[in-house]
Write an enzyme that holds these catalytic residues in place. Structure first.
Site, mmCIF file in Angstrom:
data_model
loop_
_atom_site.group_PDB
_atom_site.id
_atom_site.type_symbol
_atom_site.label_atom_id
_atom_site.label_comp_id
_atom_site.label_asym_id
_atom_site.label_seq_id
_atom_site.Cartn_x
_atom_site.Cartn_y
_atom_site.Cartn_z
ATOM 1 C CD1 TRP B 326 -2.996 1.622 0.731
ATOM 2 C CD2 TRP B 326 -1.294 2.415 2.248
ATOM 3 N NE1 TRP B 326 -3.147 2.709 1.136
ATOM 4 C CE2 TRP B 326 -2.568 3.331 2.207
ATOM 5 C CE3 TRP B 326 -0.289 2.669 3.166
ATOM 6 C CZ2 TRP B 326 -2.326 4.510 2.877
ATOM 7 C CZ3 TRP B 326 -0.304 3.774 3.719
ATOM 8 C CH2 TRP B 326 -1.272 4.945 3.573
ATOM 9 C CG HIS B 327 3.471 2.230 3.289
ATOM 10 N ND1 HIS B 327 2.702 1.246 3.914
ATOM 11 C CD2 HIS B 327 3.513 3.186 3.983
ATOM 12 C CE1 HIS B 327 2.378 1.484 5.169
ATOM 13 N NE2 HIS B 327 2.729 2.962 5.342
ATOM 14 N N GLY B 328 3.719 1.951 -1.478
ATOM 15 C CA GLY B 328 4.420 2.201 -2.581
ATOM 16 C C GLY B 328 4.421 0.733 -3.459
ATOM 17 C CG PHE B 474 3.035 6.350 1.364
ATOM 18 C CD1 PHE B 474 3.904 6.180 0.424
ATOM 19 C CD2 PHE B 474 3.450 6.815 2.605
ATOM 20 C CE1 PHE B 474 5.524 5.902 0.467
ATOM 21 C CE2 PHE B 474 5.058 6.790 2.798
ATOM 22 C CZ PHE B 474 5.861 6.293 2.132
#
Lengths: 362, 474
Positions: B326-328, B474
């Site tokens: 999800w962060h990248g 993000f």
């Protein structure tokens, strides 16, 4: 600081009063900072700063092509001048100086390690040796470069010369037998802050160790910052900064050009619009560097916005390379990805091909 | 528009005035808040305003559809389409180039020509992960009948776009926020003290601690770890742990403070995370709105701890791995997520084997566990910060055991900021209470002057330029 502590509740009028007082205190004690912010606001720009600041006499910023003054500047300038003349900015200034002194305090390691007291003496000796060697040298004529007698190319710079740029530099030069590549690179280095990495000293040290024919300079991306002078800090964008920076850069270039046949200063590529302040500063810096380079012989400023920017020479994450769209910039919007470095290297080789045709394999 | 800027201060003055002046006119006030929020978002990049609008309209439609459908199969299909749409938007904008570049690398590895073409523009809309997760929670909550589908499109537009939380959280649930829109904020009950302290401490954490640590040590060392000595690399890792906490928690502190001044409440997002004495405890304290989101919408639907031990460990690992992604779009984020997933699973296993109870830990064990947890988290941050470069992460790990040379980056400033950033986790809560009580007792003029003086102090200490918040990407 998130907490569930129970606190009093206040009315809107009360809160408005507190907010206005807080912002008012800031506006009074940091009127100059507010005015400086207003300088960059583009609403209602005119071309003539003096029209709105008739008493100022002189411009306080680096010419950058798209300048003028706006409504906000016209509104905040008299306020800033009044605050300055009443000495209200003194508190902000002294706090700033005190913190800067603390921030610029020497590393903790100096508490444990003795500084290299011989460093200056060694450098002076190296400079004398080089000068002597230069006197003994016969002037270089038209040279044919080959594998046996290669063109010695040194690339120097900050992180823009590292990462993929460094990798592609060496891999490209592998295919150029008449070129001998060398690299002197220090991340985050700058001409503005020699305490961290002193380029004028380091370059002299490099020339003392080896001779080079050509230097590519990839510096500048960390240069648009305040410079510490004996009289205190000068902020980027002020005439004092421009004078100090130009002076340092000219000396640095003179030092390089006294050792090599030719030098190239590679412009800072266009920066991401998500960092608008940084992008604008880099644009201004390129103009300053272009001007500085123009006054030196055997030095060429290489613009790169046409190859590393979109059709308007603005930042682009991807660009067509050899008919395919490739990612050319890293996710930070600053550094070059592999294909960006390839484009840059081609531009550098093109310049070498013009000035040293025998060294470059077509 | 970044919080610590003059632009935002001016914007907020207008929004604050408009919000309270329009108090008696509910619909105009909500329209005003929506327009202001869209202006705030458009200030970063106007091109993505239609995306925000489209996601809002689509989810309004999905919510209505799920709420309207009586047949379970119809509800399930409506939810499936909603989830597919939201994840599709996220995948397209966030992971498309990652997948094309990875695909090309695989092809190059086999000596095949590169056939995937990345999109020719910078395509990551700011805060997309936050507003898509928020949208997902809304449609799932409607599906679970935990909240009714919003009949008012305007309410949903305010909820989706409300500027304090739009670009970097906290991920405010519809169940927490929509009911607040059904009541008029009380103009006589503003939590000024809490808001002021949150905003000022947030500004200090972001502008001073996070920004200085980034420029003075973290960015330098992570750009080229091999150029630095072991003490510098160690300190850079600790400094990044402090930087990311101060950066991210500052954003949510300011967001919560700003919302309070407008009469709205957001849930807390951080609770002294480096005071955690286990990895599970860390995730109860760090980015709470994300960890509870992952728990409620991923871990529990996967079966949570209801399907046996092995399945529990697997669910934990999968949840955290996806949380990492999800962060990248980067393998380092996957590794970071996997590390935490594995850590949680191993920890749960060991707690079971040794029958450790949180409340029964002796003090010295608790201290040891805090130190261990902090270092485990720091180890994960190395991969997190290295972003797209696995090589950088490895160089950082190697650098930890490199030569113990002189360390010019270790300055009194860096040391004090790192110490302050860690120490603030251990402040007794009574200190914080006392600060609140003292501010409460001050007369109006003194409150304004003190807040103004702190703003002047922060302004004087501010480094050149304003860096965006880490979690914007993000």
């Amino acid at each position: 600081m998130e907490t569930d502590v129970k606190t009093k509740k206040y009315s809107v009028l009360y809160v408005t009063g507190v907010l206005l007082l807080a912002l008012g205190t800031l506006a009074v004690l940091d009127a100059k900072g507010f005015n400086k912010w207003a300088e960059d606001i583009k609403i209602g720009k005119t071309d003539n700063k003096e029209a709105a600041a008739p008493n100022q006499g002189q411009s306080t910023e680096v010419p950058s092509g798209d300048r003028g003054i706006g409504v906000f500047y016209a509104l905040t300038n008299p306020w800033a001048q009044a605050s300055e003349s009443l000495g209200l900015g003194g508190l902000h200034k002294s706090m700033k100086t005190a913190f800067r002194d603390f921030a610029g305090a020497p590393p903790v390691s100096t508490w444990f390690f003795l500084p290299d007291l011989n460093a200056l003496g060694k450098i002076a000796q190296a400079e004398r040796d080089i000068a002597l060697e230069k006197q003994l040298k016969t002037p270089a004529g038209e040279v044919i470069y080959s594998k046996e007698k290669p063109l010695r190319v040194l690339m120097i710079g900050d992180s823009m010369a590292g990462l993929y740029t460094a990798q592609v530099f060496f891999s490209t030069m592998k295919n150029q037998p008449a070129i001998e590549p060398h690299l002197l690179q220090k991340v985050s280095s700058t001409l503005s802050e020699p305490k961290y990495f002193d380029w004028p000293v380091e370059i002299v040290r490099a020339f003392a160790e080896k001779t080079y024919d050509v230097v590519f300079i990839l510096l500048g991306s960390n240069d648009a910052q305040s410079i510490r002078t004996p009289k205190g800090y000068v902020n980027f964008g002020t005439p004092e900064w421009l004078t100090e920076y130009s002076d340092r850069t000219h000396k640095f270039l003179n030092s390089i050009l006294s050792h090599v046949k030719r030098a190239y200063w590679v412009a800072v590529p266009p920066m991401t619009p998500t960092l608008p302040g940084y992008r604008d500063r880099m644009k201004s810096l390129n103009q300053i560097l272009d001007g500085i380079c123009a006054s030196h012989e055997n030095l060429r400023f290489i613009p790169v916005a046409d190859i590393l920017g979109d059709k308007n020479q603005n930042y682009s994450t991807t660009l067509p390379v050899d008919g395919k769209v490739q990612v050319v910039r890293m996710t930070d919007g600053i550094h070059l990805e592999y294909w960006g470095a390839v484009l840059l290297m081609r531009r550098m080789i093109d310049n070498l091909a013009v000035d040293f045709p025998s060294a470059v394999k077509k | 528009m970044l919080f610590p800027t003059v632009e935002f201060a001016l914007f907020f003055i207008v929004v604050f005035a408009g919000n309270w002046l329009l108090l008696a006119y509910e619909t105009p006030r909500k329209i005003f808040l929506t327009v202001a929020s869209y202006f705030f978002y458009g200030f970063f990049n106007w091109a993505f305003l239609p995306l925000l609008l489209a996601v809002t309209l689509a989810n309004y439609g999905f919510g209505r559809l799920i709420g309207w459908a009586n047949h379970p199969q119809g509800r399930s299909w409506s939810l499936f389409i909603a989830v597919f749409f939201n994840l599709g938007v996220l995948a397209f904008f966030k992971y498309f180039n990652f997948l094309t570049v990875t695909g090309n690398q695989v092809l190059m590895g086999f000596g095949l020509p590169q056939v995937f073409t990345p999109l020719p523009f910078d395509i990551l809309p700011i805060g997309i992960s936050f507003f898509i997760f928020q949208a997902l929670s809304y449609v799932v909550d409607v599906y679970r009948r935990q909240i009714p589908a919003s009949k008012s499109l305007l309410d949903l537009m305010v909820y989706k776009a409300f500027f304090p939380q739009l670009v970097a959280g906290p991920i405010v649930r519809a169940a927490d926020f929509l009911p607040q829109l059904h009541t008029t904020p009380d103009p006589k009950r503003i939590e000024l003290t809490k808001a002021t302290i949150l905003i000022l401490s947030g500004l200090f954490k972001k502008v001073i601690i996070a920004n200085y640590l980034a420029t003075a040590i973290v960015d330098k060392v992570f750009q080229n770890p091999t150029a630095y000595s072991a003490p510098e690399v160690w300190l850079a890792v600790y400094a990044y742990a402090v930087q990311i906490f101060c950066d991210f928690s500052a954003y949510t502190d300011i967001a919560i403070g700003v919302a309070l001044l407008l009469g709205y409440r957001f849930p807390i997002n951080f609770n002294n995370p480096y005071r955690a004495d286990s990895i599970q405890d860390f995730w109860r304290r760090w980015h709470i709105s994300l960890s509870t989101w992952l728990r409620d919408y991923l871990y529990i639907p996967l079966g949570g701890n209801r399907k046996g031990k092995v399945r529990t460990y697997l669910n934990l690992s999968v949840t955290m791995l996806l949380g990492g992604l999800w962060h990248g779009a980067s393998w380092n984020f996957v590794i970071w997520g996997a590390l935490h997933g594995l850590g949680l699973a191993v920890e749960r296993f060991l707690y079971g084997v040794f029958k450790i109870k949180d409340t029964l830990k002796p003090k010295w064990v608790k201290v040891l566990m805090i130190v261990f947890t902090f270092h485990f988290v720091c180890f994960g941050w190395i991969f997190f910060r290295a972003g797209n470069s696995f090589e950088t992460a490895l160089q950082m790990l190697g650098g930890l055991f490199g030569p113990w040379n002189a360390a010019p980056l270790i300055t009194p400033l860096v040391l004090s900021l790192v110490a302050l950033g860690i120490w603030m986790h251990f402040w007794p809560s009574r200190w914080s209470d006392r600060v609140h009580e003292t501010f409460d007792r001050m007369p109006l003029a003194l409150k304004g002057a003190v807040a103004g003086f702190i703003l002047v102090l922060i302004s004087a200490m501010t480094p050149e330029g304003v860096m965006p918040f880490i979690y914007f990407k993000f």
